[in-house]
Design a protein around this motif. Sequence first.
Motif, short mmCIF file in Angstrom:
data_model
loop_
_atom_site.label_atom_id
_atom_site.label_comp_id
_atom_site.label_asym_id
_atom_site.label_seq_id
_atom_site.Cartn_x
_atom_site.Cartn_y
_atom_site.Cartn_z
N THR A 1 -3.46 12.90 -19.21
CA THR A 1 -3.53 12.15 -18.09
C THR A 1 -4.13 10.80 -18.71
N GLY A 2 -4.98 10.89 -19.75
CA GLY A 2 -5.38 9.50 -20.19
C GLY A 2 -4.54 8.65 -20.99
N SER A 3 -3.42 9.17 -21.47
CA SER A 3 -2.30 8.68 -22.17
C SER A 3 -1.56 7.65 -21.40
N GLY B 1 2.89 23.14 -18.12
CA GLY B 1 1.96 22.41 -17.18
C GLY B 1 1.63 21.12 -17.96
N ASP B 2 1.71 21.17 -19.38
CA ASP B 2 1.63 19.88 -19.98
C ASP B 2 2.68 18.93 -19.65
N ALA C 1 1.42 11.32 -16.08
CA ALA C 1 0.96 10.12 -16.70
C ALA C 1 1.92 8.93 -16.66
N VAL C 2 3.18 9.24 -16.67
CA VAL C 2 4.11 8.01 -16.60
C VAL C 2 4.30 7.39 -15.18
N LEU C 3 3.95 8.28 -14.17
CA LEU C 3 3.85 7.63 -12.86
C LEU C 3 2.56 7.04 -12.55
N TYR C 4 1.66 7.51 -13.20
CA TYR C 4 0.35 6.66 -13.11
C TYR C 4 0.34 5.47 -13.89
N ALA C 5 0.92 5.37 -14.92
CA ALA C 5 1.27 4.24 -15.83
C ALA C 5 1.97 3.18 -14.95
N THR C 6 2.99 3.40 -14.22
CA THR C 6 3.76 2.60 -13.29
C THR C 6 2.97 2.18 -12.09
N HIS C 7 2.09 3.15 -11.77
CA HIS C 7 1.07 2.75 -10.41
C HIS C 7 0.14 1.76 -10.86
N GLY D 1 0.78 -1.31 0.08
CA GLY D 1 0.00 0.02 0.03
C GLY D 1 0.75 1.19 -0.18
N ALA D 2 2.03 1.24 0.85
CA ALA D 2 2.99 2.45 0.73
C ALA D 2 3.60 2.66 -0.36
N ALA D 3 3.85 1.42 -1.16
CA ALA D 3 4.49 1.67 -2.51
C ALA D 3 3.43 2.23 -3.46
N LEU D 4 2.33 1.76 -3.51
CA LEU D 4 1.29 2.50 -4.39
C LEU D 4 1.12 3.74 -3.99
N GLY D 5 0.83 4.00 -2.91
CA GLY D 5 0.76 5.41 -2.61
C GLY D 5 1.74 6.29 -2.88
N LEU D 6 3.11 5.79 -2.93
CA LEU D 6 4.03 6.52 -3.39
C LEU D 6 4.05 6.98 -4.78
N PHE D 7 3.74 6.11 -5.57
CA PHE D 7 3.52 6.34 -7.16
C PHE D 7 2.28 7.25 -7.37
N MET D 8 1.15 6.73 -6.77
CA MET D 8 -0.21 7.81 -6.72
C MET D 8 -0.02 8.95 -6.30
N PHE D 9 0.69 9.24 -5.52
CA PHE D 9 0.77 10.46 -4.87
C PHE D 9 1.80 11.44 -5.89
N GLY D 10 2.81 10.78 -6.21
CA GLY D 10 3.57 11.52 -7.40
C GLY D 10 2.79 12.03 -8.59
N GLY D 11 1.93 11.00 -8.98
CA GLY D 11 1.13 11.27 -9.83
C GLY D 11 0.32 12.49 -9.86
N TYR D 12 -0.63 12.40 -8.63
CA TYR D 12 -1.45 13.62 -8.43
C TYR D 12 -0.67 14.84 -8.26
N ALA D 13 0.58 14.93 -7.67
CA ALA D 13 1.45 16.09 -7.48
C ALA D 13 1.74 16.72 -8.71
N PHE D 14 2.18 15.85 -9.66
CA PHE D 14 2.38 16.43 -11.06
C PHE D 14 1.28 16.77 -11.77
N GLN D 15 0.14 16.10 -11.67
CA GLN D 15 -0.86 16.27 -12.47
C GLN D 15 -1.66 17.45 -11.75
N THR D 16 -1.68 17.86 -10.56
CA THR D 16 -2.39 18.95 -9.78
C THR D 16 -1.41 20.18 -10.19
#
Length: 328
Positions: free
Chosen positions: A113-115, A163-164, A171-177, A83-98
């Motif tokens: 993001t959809g890519s 921003g893009d 998107a890369v972090l989300y894909a890894t997640h 859960g911690a590993a998933l949260g790390l990549f998920m948080f990175g994705g949201y941080a960059f996206q936001t």
Amino acid sequence: MHATENSASPSLNASQPSRARADLALAFCSLLWGATFVVVKNSLDHASVFIFLAVRFTLAAALMAMIRPSALRNLKREELLAGAALGLFMFGGYAFQTAGLQYTTPAKSGFVTGSSVVLVPLLLAIFWRRHLTRWAYAGALAAVIGLYFLTVPAEGIAHLNRGDMLTFAAAVLYATHIILVGEYAQRHSHGALSMLQVAACGLLAWPTAAAAAALGWQAPRFAWRWELFAGIAICAIFATAAAFSIQLWAQQYTTSNHAAIIFTLEPVFAVVTSYLVIGERLSGRALLGAGFVLGGILLAELLGPPAAPESPEPVFEGRIYFEMWWRL
């Protein structure tokens, strides 16, 4: 950004009306997730990136724990680490996206993001040495062409919107997640993983906000405005806690791949809500790029192999979690 239990097969006893209701429920989840791009964009007028994320995910984690308290009982060390590993990549994705949403538009952010869906098989081929079909490569190529037209202005690559670029990193972090969810969900409870990763996002956001302030990256900001509280409520309650619960119910009546096709509606809903709420209109060049991205996703999903091992859900616990994520 980013569910069935450990099977991607729909229930054998599921009736056709149940499947129809499940499809409508998954489409509703896509609507919620697509609408959050505009919600987050507006919320950032009143809060700094990491404070917004900290409050959002802390509230969402608390709500999810209240909805399914049994998922947190008898947690094992391996589940906590997963859960911690998933949260790390998920948080990175949201941080960059936001952060990217501060500089780009909600519609463009939705498609970039959809890519991540198309990036999954590419990452699996490069780092996990998985074999890809020609359709997966065709989908990836179409998405790359689309991203070029969507993000690179006519003036040339030197005028790229930062921003893009931040959103593509997300998107890369989300894909890894997505890939990691596909692996961890084979061995652990998807309910526990869902809540643990959301809780990890909240825990990571608070110290990151403090570090960003200390290093002068971004001063902490939280305006006591109803618009901000409404944005946090929509993201935490509806787009995270409620959407995850709806998805968990709906995906027992369909396959993960079928759900993944429905989730391609997310960037479409992002465009629609952005147009209705803030009047955003994509240029002809951006619309062409969006069409290529959407086409690439559909090619990869309809004709290519699953992007992650079949099992529970943002493959975000569906395509495995297609979808626990993406989400959110």
